[in-house]
Design a protein around this motif. Structure first.
Motif, short mmCIF file in Angstrom:
data_model
loop_
_atom_site.label_atom_id
_atom_site.label_comp_id
_atom_site.label_asym_id
_atom_site.label_seq_id
_atom_site.Cartn_x
_atom_site.Cartn_y
_atom_site.Cartn_z
N GLY A 134 0.84 -1.19 0.00
CA GLY A 134 0.00 0.00 0.00
C GLY A 134 0.87 1.23 0.00
O GLY A 134 2.08 1.17 -0.25
N ARG A 165 -2.33 -3.98 -2.02
CA ARG A 165 -3.33 -3.94 -0.94
C ARG A 165 -4.65 -3.45 -1.50
O ARG A 165 -4.82 -2.26 -1.80
CB ARG A 165 -2.86 -3.05 0.20
N SER A 172 -2.73 1.95 -4.31
CA SER A 172 -1.76 0.88 -4.09
C SER A 172 -0.98 0.60 -5.36
O SER A 172 0.25 0.46 -5.33
CB SER A 172 -2.50 -0.38 -3.63
#
Length: 282
Positions: A134, A165, A172
């Motif tokens: 992320g 993520r 992400s």
């Protein structure tokens, strides 16, 4: 009362000793019961079948860097930018992950030396939400690269991730080109970028910084790939070879440069650092 009970009650028997629940661990590959202390001292490598278990960030950094290394502060990023919720709120998932982990997110960076050679080491921890990538992971990766640029030393990254993520959506996926730019900056500065592929390294991480190293090292038996084996089989409608997407298969077919046992990793990295060190440091 029978005679057995009389004898038992009259003798000073010792109380039954309690046995800790974590005294033994079972190897996930060969199913052998291993003494937990021996397993940890062997860096979570099974002494029977050589299966390489997963390491947390702190343990990984401690096995690679010399004592006294500095742990970089994990950068602050906006959490839950999409206000995402599946069966749970994303914020609740983060709280749950942090309750089981000493770090705020899945990527940690240590700055120090490996047997006297300066190095910055970034580690992805599969134990934190599957090591998913992320904004926090992407920002921490870039912070590690910036540290290596400032110190003029190698950047070593140990990957272990299930991919991007999903709770952060496109934000992400934006970490892929962001991290790729940093690997290009290291290359332009003439600094080594070495990747250690641990089990598993998949998805967007594989499609970006995990496969851009000057040298690609894989741990034995590590699962490495982009899409899952079942997805690929359903797409091409063919059976895949034995050991497909495992470290040894990828080494045989030229996707990684070497497969190195965990106990030999430091020695291998030292050799690479000596060979790849910048000309001004030679």
């Amino acid at each position: 009362m029978n005679w057995i009970s009389k004898v038992r009650n009259s003798l000073p028997f010792m109380a039954k000793r309690e046995t800790p629940d974590n005294l033994w661990v079972k190897c996930p590959k060969c199913q052998e019961m291993l003494f937990a202390q021996e397993y940890e001292e062997n860096q979570r490598v099974c002494p029977r079948c050589d299966h390489h278990g997963r390491l947390g960030a702190d343990q990984r950094l401690a096995t690679l860097l010399d004592e006294g290394f500095a742990l970089l502060t994990q950068p602050e990023v906006k959490e839950d930018p999409l206000k995402f919720r599946d069966t749970k709120k994303y914020t609740d998932r983060l709280k749950q992950a942090r309750a089981k982990n000493p770090h705020r997110d899945a990527f940690s960076v240590g700055s120090g030396e490996i047997e006297g050679r300066p190095a910055v080491v970034g580690v992805q921890d599969f134990g934190f939400m599957g090591g998913s990538m992320g904004m926090a992971v992407g920002t921490a990766f870039c912070a590690g690269a910036e540290c290596a640029l400032e110190r003029g030393c190698a950047y070593i990254v140990v990957t272990a991730a299930g991919g991007a993520r999903m709770q952060e959506g496109i934000l992400s996926l934006m970490q892929m080109p962001k991290a790729t730019v940093m690997t290009r900056r290291l290359k332009e500065a003439g600094l080594p970028y070495i990747v250690v592929l641990a089990d598993p390294t998949t998805g967007g991480v594989t499609a970006s910084y995990a496969m851009l190293g000057d040298v690609q090292i894989a741990e034995p038996g590590a699962l490495i790939g982009f899409a899952g084996q079942r997805v690929i089989q359903d797409t091409i409608r063919e059976s895949l070879p034995e050991g497909f997407q495992r470290a040894e298969y990828l080494y045989k077919h030229g996707m990684v440069d070497m497969v190195v046992n965990r106990k030999d990793m430091r020695r291998t990295l030292v050799g690479l650092l000596d060979y790849l060190r910048p000309a001004q440091a030679a």
